[in-house]
Design an enzyme around this catalytic site. Structure first.
Site, mmCIF file in Angstrom:
data_model
loop_
_atom_site.group_PDB
_atom_site.id
_atom_site.type_symbol
_atom_site.label_atom_id
_atom_site.label_comp_id
_atom_site.label_asym_id
_atom_site.label_seq_id
_atom_site.Cartn_x
_atom_site.Cartn_y
_atom_site.Cartn_z
ATOM 1 N N HIS A 181 38.029 39.468 36.794
ATOM 2 C CA HIS A 181 37.619 41.151 36.219
ATOM 3 C C HIS A 181 38.294 41.611 34.907
ATOM 4 O O HIS A 181 38.539 42.672 34.678
ATOM 5 C CB HIS A 181 38.184 41.968 37.568
ATOM 6 C CG HIS A 181 37.276 41.871 38.721
ATOM 7 N ND1 HIS A 181 37.628 42.624 39.988
ATOM 8 C CD2 HIS A 181 36.194 41.082 38.848
ATOM 9 C CE1 HIS A 181 36.947 42.139 40.849
ATOM 10 N NE2 HIS A 181 35.810 41.509 40.230
ATOM 11 N N CYS A 205 37.003 50.871 16.639
ATOM 12 C CA CYS A 205 36.990 49.673 16.177
ATOM 13 C C CYS A 205 37.131 49.604 14.589
ATOM 14 O O CYS A 205 36.507 50.385 13.627
ATOM 15 C CB CYS A 205 35.756 48.932 16.276
ATOM 16 S SG CYS A 205 35.665 47.117 15.620
ATOM 17 N N ASN A 236 46.128 39.290 54.408
ATOM 18 C CA ASN A 236 45.744 40.566 54.078
ATOM 19 C C ASN A 236 46.011 41.715 55.251
ATOM 20 O O ASN A 236 45.957 41.116 56.199
ATOM 21 C CB ASN A 236 44.247 40.552 53.762
ATOM 22 C CG ASN A 236 44.043 41.964 53.041
ATOM 23 O OD1 ASN A 236 44.455 41.987 51.784
ATOM 24 N ND2 ASN A 236 43.134 42.625 53.560
HETATM 25 ZN ZN ZN Z 1 33.362 46.545 16.210
#
Ligand code: ZN
Length: 287
Positions: A132, A190, A256
């Site tokens: 994940h 970014c 569990n």
């Molecule tokens: Zn980027």
């Protein structure tokens, strides 16, 4: 036999647990083991399992919500930032250490984990398949550039000083938390292309990347027994790995608290905590 315990963790075992671990050890002795872990193994580190027994029901972020709604994205990032900081403060527990000890002793061939908390690596495990994802990596959704979470967290903190003084924060296993004030928050973009960033974790509604699942599948294929620890197997990827083991008729042991979707197909099910069971198992199989 005596139990070993680290300061701060209970050495007490409930009646019958020794017998259960003996039975587990008898099934697994002499077989290379693959281990699959879920949120239940990290609860003793202070990360609640929201799918486990007695836990709160929360609404985790879905991928379509994240991609389609800028406000939801801000809310997620605010929570994820605070959750990440908590992740960096928690420590591996006896269950993580037992998994690492089994691998280092050559008993287990590695661990497939549904957790994104990084605690298996920090406990010393070497072969960790994080199906994940991991909250310590961030990916640009436009150009694919990967960033270290530390750097993104620093940019978040610099751009949003109020985030440095959160009141009380409840942490979920995926690193998300519920907080109210996020409207003015600035989410880093970014630095390569200006695109939106997303922690490299598999959201609800998202598929496990094909190559990542292939890695997990190879790890299980390379073993002669499967131990599933701290997962109720509510997510599809866990069930698919159990299916593979069941098809090969290799022993499957589930540890569990509470029922799991795999109980009917388990060779042995131990309804107990992972720290105590895996710790006792490692004592038996590594000595
Ligand atoms: Zn980027």
């Amino acid at each position: 036999m005596t139990s070993t315990s680290t300061a701060g963790e209970p050495a007490v075992r409930s009646a019958g647990l020794d017998e259960a671990v003996d039975a587990m050890a008898a099934i697994l002795t002499g077989r290379p083991i693959a281990i699959l872990t879920g949120a239940g193994i990290s609860t003793d580190s202070g990360i609640p399992d929201y799918r486990g027994e007695g836990s709160r029901v929360v609404n985790p972020m879905t991928i379509s919500h994240f991609l389609g709604d800028p406000t939801a994205r801000k809310r997620y990032w605010a929570g994820s930032h605070l959750g990440w900081r908590r992740f960096t403060e928690v420590r591996p527990n006896a269950g993580h250490r037992a998994v690492a000890a089994l691998e280092l002793a050559g008993v287990a061939n590695g661990v497939v984990t549904q957790n994104v908390d990084g605690l298996h690596l920090r406990a010393g495990s070497r072969r960790v398949v994080d199906i994940h994802g991991s909250s310590d990596r961030v990916r640009c959704l436009r150009c694919g550039q990967i960033f270290a979470r530390d750097g993104i967290a620093q940019r978040m903190a610099d751009a949003n000083p109020w985030l440095n003084a959160p009141e009380s924060v409840e942490l979920n296993p995926d690193g998300d938390v519920a907080i109210e004030a996020y409207g003015d928050m600035i989410v880093p973009e970014c630095t390569v292309c200006g695109g939106d960033l997303k922690p490299e974790v598999v959201f609800f509604g998202e598929f496990v990347p094909t190559e990542k699942f292939a890695e997990a599948s190879a790890l299980v294929r390379g073993a002669e027994a499967l131990v599933i620890a701290g997962s109720s197997l509510t997510v599809n990827s866990g069930i698919r790995l159990l299916d593979q083991a069941a098809k090969r008729r290799i022993p499957i042991v589930i540890v569990n608290r509470g029922t799991t979707k795999g109980d009917a197909r388990a060779t042995l099910k131990i309804d107990a905590g992972t720290s105590e069971v895996l710790g006792a198992l490692a004592e038996r199989l590594t000595s």
